[in-house]
Scaffold this motif. Structure first.
Motif, PDB file in Angstrom:
ATOM      1  N   ASN A  73       7.714   9.652 -34.543  1.00  0.00           N
ATOM      2  CA  ASN A  73       9.130   9.274 -34.989  1.00  0.00           C
ATOM      3  C   ASN A  73       9.341   9.903 -36.231  1.00  0.00           C
ATOM      4  O   ASN A  73       8.655   9.946 -37.289  1.00  0.00           O
ATOM      5  CB  ASN A  73       9.471   7.937 -34.990  1.00  0.00           C
ATOM      6  CG  ASN A  73       9.912   7.560 -33.417  1.00  0.00           C
ATOM      7  OD1 ASN A  73      10.410   8.301 -32.797  1.00  0.00           O
ATOM      8  ND2 ASN A  73       9.279   6.211 -32.995  1.00  0.00           N
ATOM      9  N   PRO A  74      10.510  10.448 -36.509  1.00  0.00           N
ATOM     10  CA  PRO A  74      10.747  11.151 -37.702  1.00  0.00           C
ATOM     11  C   PRO A  74      10.573  10.209 -39.238  1.00  0.00           C
ATOM     12  O   PRO A  74      10.742   8.960 -39.133  1.00  0.00           O
ATOM     13  CB  PRO A  74      12.220  11.444 -37.894  1.00  0.00           C
ATOM     14  CG  PRO A  74      12.665  10.580 -36.931  1.00  0.00           C
ATOM     15  CD  PRO A  74      11.864  10.243 -35.890  1.00  0.00           C
ATOM     16  N   ALA A  75      10.073  10.719 -40.083  1.00  0.00           N
ATOM     17  CA  ALA A  75       9.832  10.119 -41.411  1.00  0.00           C
ATOM     18  C   ALA A  75      11.107   9.695 -42.061  1.00  0.00           C
ATOM     19  O   ALA A  75      11.190   8.645 -42.555  1.00  0.00           O
ATOM     20  CB  ALA A  75       8.904  10.924 -42.528  1.00  0.00           C
ATOM     21  N   VAL A  76      11.984  10.384 -41.955  1.00  0.00           N
ATOM     22  CA  VAL A  76      13.382  10.026 -42.538  1.00  0.00           C
ATOM     23  C   VAL A  76      14.491   9.861 -41.041  1.00  0.00           C
ATOM     24  O   VAL A  76      14.416  11.004 -40.325  1.00  0.00           O
ATOM     25  CB  VAL A  76      14.098  11.451 -43.293  1.00  0.00           C
ATOM     26  CG1 VAL A  76      15.513  10.652 -43.524  1.00  0.00           C
ATOM     27  CG2 VAL A  76      13.189  11.308 -44.565  1.00  0.00           C
ATOM     28  N   PRO A  77      14.726   8.666 -40.978  1.00  0.00           N
ATOM     29  CA  PRO A  77      15.507   8.532 -39.628  1.00  0.00           C
ATOM     30  C   PRO A  77      16.738   9.231 -39.363  1.00  0.00           C
ATOM     31  O   PRO A  77      17.724   9.287 -40.176  1.00  0.00           O
ATOM     32  CB  PRO A  77      15.766   6.869 -39.504  1.00  0.00           C
ATOM     33  CG  PRO A  77      15.509   6.591 -41.087  1.00  0.00           C
ATOM     34  CD  PRO A  77      14.750   7.633 -41.501  1.00  0.00           C
ATOM     35  N   LEU A  78      16.653  10.147 -38.491  1.00  0.00           N
ATOM     36  CA  LEU A  78      17.735  11.112 -37.945  1.00  0.00           C
ATOM     37  C   LEU A  78      17.839  10.934 -36.708  1.00  0.00           C
ATOM     38  O   LEU A  78      17.166  11.580 -35.896  1.00  0.00           O
ATOM     39  CB  LEU A  78      17.664  12.385 -38.649  1.00  0.00           C
ATOM     40  CG  LEU A  78      17.685  12.720 -40.087  1.00  0.00           C
ATOM     41  CD1 LEU A  78      17.556  14.057 -40.570  1.00  0.00           C
ATOM     42  CD2 LEU A  78      19.290  12.306 -40.674  1.00  0.00           C
ATOM     43  N   PRO A  79      18.682  10.285 -36.030  1.00  0.00           N
ATOM     44  CA  PRO A  79      19.931   9.608 -36.591  1.00  0.00           C
ATOM     45  C   PRO A  79      19.380   8.320 -37.238  1.00  0.00           C
ATOM     46  O   PRO A  79      18.313   8.072 -36.895  1.00  0.00           O
ATOM     47  CB  PRO A  79      20.728   9.322 -35.295  1.00  0.00           C
ATOM     48  CG  PRO A  79      19.934   9.247 -34.247  1.00  0.00           C
ATOM     49  CD  PRO A  79      18.947  10.275 -34.421  1.00  0.00           C
ATOM     50  N   LEU A  80      20.121   7.728 -38.083  1.00  0.00           N
ATOM     51  CA  LEU A  80      19.750   6.369 -38.566  1.00  0.00           C
ATOM     52  C   LEU A  80      19.725   5.321 -37.505  1.00  0.00           C
ATOM     53  O   LEU A  80      20.542   5.093 -36.605  1.00  0.00           O
ATOM     54  CB  LEU A  80      20.754   6.077 -39.510  1.00  0.00           C
ATOM     55  CG  LEU A  80      20.512   6.681 -41.111  1.00  0.00           C
ATOM     56  CD1 LEU A  80      21.832   6.283 -41.947  1.00  0.00           C
ATOM     57  CD2 LEU A  80      18.996   6.723 -41.563  1.00  0.00           C
ATOM     58  N   TYR A  81      18.619   4.513 -37.559  1.00  0.00           N
ATOM     59  CA  TYR A  81      18.745   3.333 -36.678  1.00  0.00           C
ATOM     60  C   TYR A  81      18.989   1.907 -37.422  1.00  0.00           C
ATOM     61  O   TYR A  81      18.347   1.655 -38.162  1.00  0.00           O
ATOM     62  CB  TYR A  81      17.192   3.346 -36.006  1.00  0.00           C
ATOM     63  CG  TYR A  81      16.960   4.378 -35.141  1.00  0.00           C
ATOM     64  CD1 TYR A  81      17.602   4.575 -33.799  1.00  0.00           C
ATOM     65  CD2 TYR A  81      16.085   5.430 -35.451  1.00  0.00           C
ATOM     66  CE1 TYR A  81      17.432   5.567 -33.043  1.00  0.00           C
ATOM     67  CE2 TYR A  81      15.731   6.465 -34.602  1.00  0.00           C
ATOM     68  CZ  TYR A  81      16.128   6.606 -33.322  1.00  0.00           C
ATOM     69  OH  TYR A  81      16.217   7.674 -32.630  1.00  0.00           O
ATOM     70  N   THR A  82      20.131   1.240 -36.781  1.00  0.00           N
ATOM     71  CA  THR A  82      20.376   0.149 -37.521  1.00  0.00           C
ATOM     72  C   THR A  82      19.663  -0.953 -37.142  1.00  0.00           C
ATOM     73  O   THR A  82      19.576  -1.244 -35.869  1.00  0.00           O
ATOM     74  CB  THR A  82      21.978  -0.249 -37.415  1.00  0.00           C
ATOM     75  OG1 THR A  82      22.458   0.816 -37.944  1.00  0.00           O
ATOM     76  CG2 THR A  82      22.496  -1.305 -37.971  1.00  0.00           C
ATOM     77  N   ALA A  83      19.075  -1.717 -37.990  1.00  0.00           N
ATOM     78  CA  ALA A  83      18.244  -3.065 -37.579  1.00  0.00           C
ATOM     79  C   ALA A  83      19.140  -4.367 -37.988  1.00  0.00           C
ATOM     80  O   ALA A  83      19.625  -4.312 -39.164  1.00  0.00           O
ATOM     81  CB  ALA A  83      16.918  -3.076 -38.333  1.00  0.00           C
ATOM     82  N   GLY A  84      19.551  -5.148 -37.124  1.00  0.00           N
ATOM     83  CA  GLY A  84      20.206  -6.261 -37.548  1.00  0.00           C
ATOM     84  C   GLY A  84      19.369  -7.525 -38.308  1.00  0.00           C
ATOM     85  O   GLY A  84      18.321  -7.610 -37.808  1.00  0.00           O
ATOM     86  N   MET A  85      19.987  -7.957 -39.209  1.00  0.00           N
ATOM     87  CA  MET A  85      19.370  -8.979 -39.891  1.00  0.00           C
ATOM     88  C   MET A  85      20.330 -10.133 -40.014  1.00  0.00           C
ATOM     89  O   MET A  85      21.454  -9.927 -40.710  1.00  0.00           O
ATOM     90  CB  MET A  85      18.704  -8.710 -41.322  1.00  0.00           C
ATOM     91  CG  MET A  85      18.157  -9.832 -42.140  1.00  0.00           C
ATOM     92  SD  MET A  85      17.451  -9.083 -43.787  1.00  0.00           S
ATOM     93  CE  MET A  85      17.314 -10.589 -44.603  1.00  0.00           C
ATOM     94  N   ALA A  86      20.074 -11.298 -39.713  1.00  0.00           N
ATOM     95  CA  ALA A  86      20.950 -12.411 -39.716  1.00  0.00           C
ATOM     96  C   ALA A  86      21.153 -13.010 -40.980  1.00  0.00           C
ATOM     97  O   ALA A  86      20.082 -12.776 -41.684  1.00  0.00           O
ATOM     98  CB  ALA A  86      20.726 -13.568 -38.622  1.00  0.00           C
ATOM     99  N   THR A  87      21.968 -13.761 -41.460  1.00  0.00           N
ATOM    100  CA  THR A  87      22.090 -14.413 -42.485  1.00  0.00           C
ATOM    101  C   THR A  87      20.704 -15.695 -42.484  1.00  0.00           C
ATOM    102  O   THR A  87      20.484 -16.288 -41.554  1.00  0.00           O
ATOM    103  CB  THR A  87      23.315 -15.578 -42.674  1.00  0.00           C
ATOM    104  OG1 THR A  87      24.530 -14.436 -42.698  1.00  0.00           O
ATOM    105  CG2 THR A  87      23.366 -16.269 -43.911  1.00  0.00           C
ATOM    106  N   LEU A  88      20.005 -15.442 -43.737  1.00  0.00           N
ATOM    107  CA  LEU A  88      18.781 -16.198 -43.710  1.00  0.00           C
ATOM    108  C   LEU A  88      19.203 -17.469 -44.467  1.00  0.00           C
ATOM    109  O   LEU A  88      19.417 -17.661 -45.664  1.00  0.00           O
ATOM    110  CB  LEU A  88      17.695 -15.747 -44.467  1.00  0.00           C
ATOM    111  CG  LEU A  88      16.201 -16.054 -44.339  1.00  0.00           C
ATOM    112  CD1 LEU A  88      15.243 -14.845 -44.586  1.00  0.00           C
ATOM    113  CD2 LEU A  88      16.101 -17.326 -45.067  1.00  0.00           C
TER     114      LEU A  88
END
Length: 208
Positions: A73-88
């Motif tokens: 997989n690309p070293a620089v994400p193209l397209p950008l992959y969004t990772a969800g992070m909930a309120t901690l």
């Protein structure tokens, strides 16, 4: 070579093939591998971490294979992959903190297609620390990594860090989810155990 020996070899070969196929299907995460996310967040005086804007999966910082989020997989994400992070919220644990995205490749992009992966946070410890005159807010938590069907894939450790820290200010952060211990594949182990019992029974039968 008699018929009984051939039968035993056939069972052994079938067992091995089943084990290999089950392992390939379930071997999405390698112990010690990691997935990194970056973004912007703010931390309240009570330790509640809230993301500001999107967080992104950083392919280039990964080690080994974490559910396929690795090279090629690309070293620089193209397209950008969004990772969800909930309120901690450290006062309320046992929730899904991270949702790592399903990766669907575009034409000409290398790398495997990857299903979504989730991390449940069960423990959390955090605070400020001074490093070379710079104030950091760092935290570490443990929990379970699972797939979209809720199957536990591995134990996980999540580390969080932001520098030039001040409470209630939007600052960039880096988070790393590491697979600490991969959970064995129950289905494959059951098949293997059952096959061994069957093979033992065949071996003990007297030739007719």
């Amino acid at each position: 070579m008699n018929i009984r020996t051939l039968r035993q070899l056939g069972i052994a070969a079938a067992l091995l093939g089943t084990m290999m196929s089950a392992t390939v299907v379930h071997a999405a995460i390698v112990a010690g591998s990691s997935a990194q996310i970056t973004g912007t967040s703010s931390v309240s005086s009570t330790g509640v971490i809230t993301t500001v804007g999107p967080t992104y999966l950083n392919f280039g910082g990964n080690t080994g294979s974490f559910a396929g989020y690795d090279f090629p997989n690309p070293a620089v994400p193209l397209p950008l992959y969004t990772a969800g992070m909930a309120t901690l919220d450290p006062a309320s644990l046992g929730f899904t903190l991270l949702s790592l995205p399903e990766v669907s490749l575009v034409l000409g992009e290398p790398g495997p297609v990857v299903p979504a992966t989730f991390f449940r946070l069960d423990t959390w410890s955090a605070g400020t620390t001074l490093r070379d005159g710079v104030l950091f807010y760092v935290g570490t938590g443990t929990g379970a990594i699972s797939d979209g069907q809720g199957n536990r894939l591995a134990d996980g450790v999540f580390s969080f860090s932001t520098q030039n820290f001040a409470f209630d200010q939007a600052l960039s952060f880096s988070g790393t989810l590491t697979a600490a211990a991969v959970v064995p594949v129950p289905g494959a182990m059951w098949i293997f155990g059952s096959g061994l019992l069957l093979m033992t029974a065949v071996m003990r039968r007297k030739p007719s």
